[in-house]
Motif scaffolding. Structure first.
Motif, PDB file in Angstrom:
ATOM      1  N   GLN A 140     -10.105   5.595   9.489  1.00 53.48           N
ATOM      2  CA  GLN A 140      -9.670   4.240   9.832  1.00 53.48           C
ATOM      3  C   GLN A 140      -8.603   3.759   8.849  1.00 53.48           C
ATOM      4  O   GLN A 140      -7.595   3.147   9.251  1.00 53.48           O
ATOM      5  N   LEU A 141      -8.795   4.034   7.576  1.00 56.13           N
ATOM      6  CA  LEU A 141      -7.826   3.630   6.552  1.00 56.13           C
ATOM      7  C   LEU A 141      -6.496   4.340   6.751  1.00 56.13           C
ATOM      8  O   LEU A 141      -5.434   3.716   6.616  1.00 56.13           O
ATOM      9  N   GLN A 142      -6.536   5.613   7.104  1.00 58.85           N
ATOM     10  CA  GLN A 142      -5.297   6.351   7.366  1.00 58.85           C
ATOM     11  C   GLN A 142      -4.552   5.752   8.548  1.00 58.85           C
ATOM     12  O   GLN A 142      -3.318   5.618   8.501  1.00 58.85           O
ATOM     13  N   MET A 143      -5.275   5.377   9.590  1.00 57.47           N
ATOM     14  CA  MET A 143      -4.621   4.758  10.747  1.00 57.47           C
ATOM     15  C   MET A 143      -3.982   3.427  10.365  1.00 57.47           C
ATOM     16  O   MET A 143      -2.873   3.113  10.795  1.00 57.47           O
ATOM     17  N   THR A 144      -4.672   2.661   9.542  1.00 61.37           N
ATOM     18  CA  THR A 144      -4.127   1.376   9.090  1.00 61.37           C
ATOM     19  C   THR A 144      -2.861   1.592   8.268  1.00 61.37           C
ATOM     20  O   THR A 144      -1.867   0.868   8.442  1.00 61.37           O
ATOM     21  N   VAL A 145      -2.869   2.585   7.401  1.00 55.53           N
ATOM     22  CA  VAL A 145      -1.693   2.874   6.573  1.00 55.53           C
ATOM     23  C   VAL A 145      -0.527   3.331   7.447  1.00 55.53           C
ATOM     24  O   VAL A 145       0.616   2.917   7.237  1.00 55.53           O
ATOM     25  N   ILE A 146      -0.806   4.156   8.454  1.00 53.91           N
ATOM     26  CA  ILE A 146       0.255   4.616   9.358  1.00 53.91           C
ATOM     27  C   ILE A 146       0.876   3.434  10.094  1.00 53.91           C
ATOM     28  O   ILE A 146       2.106   3.335  10.216  1.00 53.91           O
ATOM     29  N   LYS A 147       0.024   2.509  10.571  1.00 53.40           N
ATOM     30  CA  LYS A 147       0.542   1.319  11.260  1.00 53.40           C
ATOM     31  C   LYS A 147       1.365   0.456  10.312  1.00 53.40           C
ATOM     32  O   LYS A 147       2.414  -0.071  10.683  1.00 53.40           O
ATOM     33  N   ALA A 148       0.890   0.312   9.082  1.00 54.79           N
ATOM     34  CA  ALA A 148       1.629  -0.498   8.097  1.00 54.79           C
ATOM     35  C   ALA A 148       2.978   0.144   7.782  1.00 54.79           C
ATOM     36  O   ALA A 148       3.995  -0.552   7.657  1.00 54.79           O
TER      37      ALA A 148
END
Length: 126
Positions: free
Chosen positions: A72-80
């Motif tokens: 989930q954190l990786q997905m958030t970082v990719i979106k950011a």
């Protein structure tokens, strides 16, 4: 290590007796009552194995939770990162547009100053 105690009995340190049977392939096993707490030891080991199993299951569930959290954190970082990239592109476009506007304003100001100085020099010579 086995010790021989008369009449062909072998005794181990754990309190077990072995005695040759009628057939040479048979061995009789007898537990010494002084060391009869083997059942308690087995029960204690069984409880410890259950505890280890529970700990292993808790570790497994915690690792699954943390793996999900990391995903989930990786997905958030990719979106950011995508958002920052888009904003940087917009900012660069606006800087280029405003930069060309600023250059245009500077050129106009320089021409105005040149004409003012030119006309002032013409007027002051008269």
């Amino acid at each position: 290590m086995a010790n021989i105690y008369g009449s062909g009995h072998l005794r181990s340190r754990e309190g077990l007796f072995t005695r040759p049977g009628a057939n040479s392939d048979e061995i009789q096993l007898q537990i010494d009552p002084m060391h009869g707490d083997l059942d308690e030891e087995i029960t204690g080991l069984h409880k410890k194995i259950k505890q280890l199993k529970n700990v292993a299951q808790e570790i497994e569930s915690e690792s699954k939770f943390q793996n999900d959290f990391i995903t989930q954190l990786q997905m958030t970082v990719i979106k950011a990162q995508a958002g920052v990239k888009n904003n940087m592109r917009r900012l660069n476009k606006s800087i280029i547009q405003q930069g060309s506007n600023h250059v245009f304003h500077v050129i106009l100001f320089a021409l105005l100053c040149f004409f003012v100085v030119y006309f002032w020099s013409k007027i002051s010579r008269r």
